[in-house]
Design a protein around this motif. Sequence first.
Motif, mmCIF file in Angstrom:
data_model
loop_
_atom_site.group_PDB
_atom_site.id
_atom_site.type_symbol
_atom_site.label_atom_id
_atom_site.label_comp_id
_atom_site.label_asym_id
_atom_site.label_seq_id
_atom_site.Cartn_x
_atom_site.Cartn_y
_atom_site.Cartn_z
ATOM 1 N N THR A 1 -7.243 6.378 4.902
ATOM 2 C CA THR A 1 -5.801 6.472 4.718
ATOM 3 C C THR A 1 -5.438 7.779 4.029
ATOM 4 O OG1 THR A 1 -5.408 4.089 4.664
ATOM 5 C CG2 THR A 1 -3.851 5.457 3.467
ATOM 6 N N PRO B 1 -9.139 1.593 5.616
ATOM 7 C CA PRO B 1 -8.426 2.042 4.421
ATOM 8 C C PRO B 1 -8.996 3.297 3.769
ATOM 9 C CG PRO B 1 -8.717 -0.336 4.387
ATOM 10 C CD PRO B 1 -9.530 0.184 5.537
ATOM 11 N N THR C 1 0.813 -1.216 0.000
ATOM 12 C CA THR C 1 0.000 0.000 0.000
ATOM 13 C C THR C 1 0.848 1.269 0.000
ATOM 14 O OG1 THR C 1 -0.168 -0.120 2.415
ATOM 15 C CG2 THR C 1 -1.958 -1.078 1.149
ATOM 16 N N THR D 1 -0.983 5.141 6.518
ATOM 17 C CA THR D 1 -2.062 4.174 6.658
ATOM 18 C C THR D 1 -2.798 4.310 7.990
ATOM 19 O OG1 THR D 1 -0.679 2.659 5.381
ATOM 20 C CG2 THR D 1 -2.592 1.717 6.457
#
Length: 331
Positions: free
Chosen positions: A272, A269, A245, A265
Amino acid sequence: MGINMPYLSPAVRSGQAVRSMDRSKRPALSVASGLAHPGSLQRKPALRFAGSLDIQLLLQQAKFPTVLSDLPVFDPASPESVKTYQSGLALAQKLARPEVSKMPVGAIAIGNSGKAYLGANLELKGGLPNETVHAEVFALLNARAHGESGIQMMIQSLRPCGSCRQALLEAGNPDLPIHVVDMKRGEVDTKTAGAYLPNSYHYASGQKNWFQSPRLDITEPADARFRPAWRAALQSYLPNPNRKTWAGLSVQTSDKKQFEGCVLTVPAPNNTISPLQDVMVRMAAAHEPVAGIQAVTMVEPAAPDYSFSALIAQTLKRLAPQATFSVLSQS
């Protein structure tokens, strides 16, 4: 693999310290010496300070420092201290770009160094809601961009929303003091980050958080164009090393200024922080307009768990259609 698409607005170079007033005109103040240790709400004796005249002068300037090294220790029990920080929050609100809400919000993060980092809300009209940068996150990213190892407290003009409460935990700890200042009445409401979000699930633990995370091991690209974005990607906060990621973004403006951003992060998600949001904060902190963006490069995994490139390309088309956008997908 490279993708070319035509955009972005500034940032302050990491490590630069900006002074808010001339020390020769008054005795030097050691801000860090009087701050409460992280995790403690116990008040320290307030330092003597010269009032808010310096901030009042900054309020008259179109371009002002977003890092203040001469602010006195915040004492919520002192009307004079609260008044000074009201002025500081008003200064932070001048950074706001509330294109949708029309509500400027200000925040001040006090770093471990004792320096004060301003933050404000950034909104993109016509974009997605999760492209917004809230004032608390702006202040946190501003502090991170200047090499802070962590924050000791937050002072802000409104209570944190749910997303920001999560971000404050990821950047600090459950005992982080959060002081909400009523900008009209001067009243202060103080709670910890943990009190704002009890029974939370968060990544921050010991030395591992937004400010204190290990650099990633990502192969340096052979193409020199992507190396600034690669350097930014190394700073990504990735608590789970098995996830792909990470990402880095580099923006160059028409006057050759360069701004970089990475991924931070959080457990959910959709909250984020994207590299574009990080760049937006750095540009806004440097009073740099997005209209001047000429070239954008990005580095991300070849098969990312979450890809930011499509969203960033779409946003750049709207913000700076003249800008080129090149993406390197790296294994």
